[in-house]
Motif scaffolding. Structure first.
Motif, mmCIF file in Angstrom:
data_model
loop_
_atom_site.group_PDB
_atom_site.id
_atom_site.type_symbol
_atom_site.label_atom_id
_atom_site.label_comp_id
_atom_site.label_asym_id
_atom_site.label_seq_id
_atom_site.Cartn_x
_atom_site.Cartn_y
_atom_site.Cartn_z
ATOM 1 N N THR A 122 21.303 17.693 15.037
ATOM 2 C CA THR A 122 21.957 16.495 14.531
ATOM 3 C C THR A 122 21.820 16.448 13.011
ATOM 4 O OG1 THR A 122 19.955 15.188 14.853
ATOM 5 C CG2 THR A 122 21.575 15.152 16.630
ATOM 6 N N THR A 171 20.487 12.005 7.928
ATOM 7 C CA THR A 171 21.159 10.928 7.199
ATOM 8 C C THR A 171 20.931 11.104 5.698
ATOM 9 O OG1 THR A 171 19.250 9.449 7.227
ATOM 10 C CG2 THR A 171 20.760 9.330 9.118
ATOM 11 N N GLU A 201 20.053 8.923 3.539
ATOM 12 C CA GLU A 201 18.856 8.195 3.123
ATOM 13 C C GLU A 201 17.595 8.993 3.456
ATOM 14 O OE1 GLU A 201 16.497 5.666 1.259
ATOM 15 O OE2 GLU A 201 18.673 5.545 1.211
ATOM 16 N N ARG A 202 17.535 9.568 4.653
ATOM 17 C CA ARG A 202 16.370 10.373 5.040
ATOM 18 C C ARG A 202 16.273 11.612 4.155
ATOM 19 N NH1 ARG A 202 11.619 11.176 5.447
ATOM 20 N NH2 ARG A 202 10.881 12.724 6.890
ATOM 21 N N THR A 211 22.271 17.934 3.329
ATOM 22 C CA THR A 211 23.406 17.137 3.793
ATOM 23 C C THR A 211 24.768 17.754 3.492
ATOM 24 O OG1 THR A 211 23.564 15.856 1.744
ATOM 25 C CG2 THR A 211 22.103 14.989 3.478
#
Length: 95
Positions: A17, A20, A22-23, A82
């Motif tokens: 997955t 995010t 933010e993470r 990301t």
């Protein structure tokens, strides 16, 4: 055996997955802070069983040793995790 296969499948899918933004920013901030300066820890205390105690630790990242810019470390890390530019500037240590 079938239950084991199901558990393994769930773990593989969970590992795939996307992270995010933010993470990713949080994880990369930690790495950028480590590129700023060594992490130094010192613990001093006493207890009734062992008496006084002390310990120290120093953590030095490879980014710090190679002289990389913490902001560059942060941006590269977020892009690697990301595939996008950071969503916010990093919160680094005040030196």
């Amino acid at each position: 055996m079938r239950g084991l296969n199901l558990v393994l499948l769930v773990l593989v899918v969970a590992g795939c997955t996307p992270i995010t933004p933010e993470r990713a920013a949080e994880r990369c901030e930690e790495r950028a802070r480590a590129a700023q300066a060594p992490d130094v820890g010192l613990t001093i205390g006493a207890n009734s069983n062992d008496g006084p105690f002390a310990s120290a630790s120093i953590g030095i990242s490879s980014d710090l040793l190679s002289g990389r810019d913490p902001l560059g470390v942060y941006e590269t890390c977020v892009i690697n995790l990301t595939g996008q530019l950071p969503i916010r500037p990093p919160r680094l240590r005040a030196l």
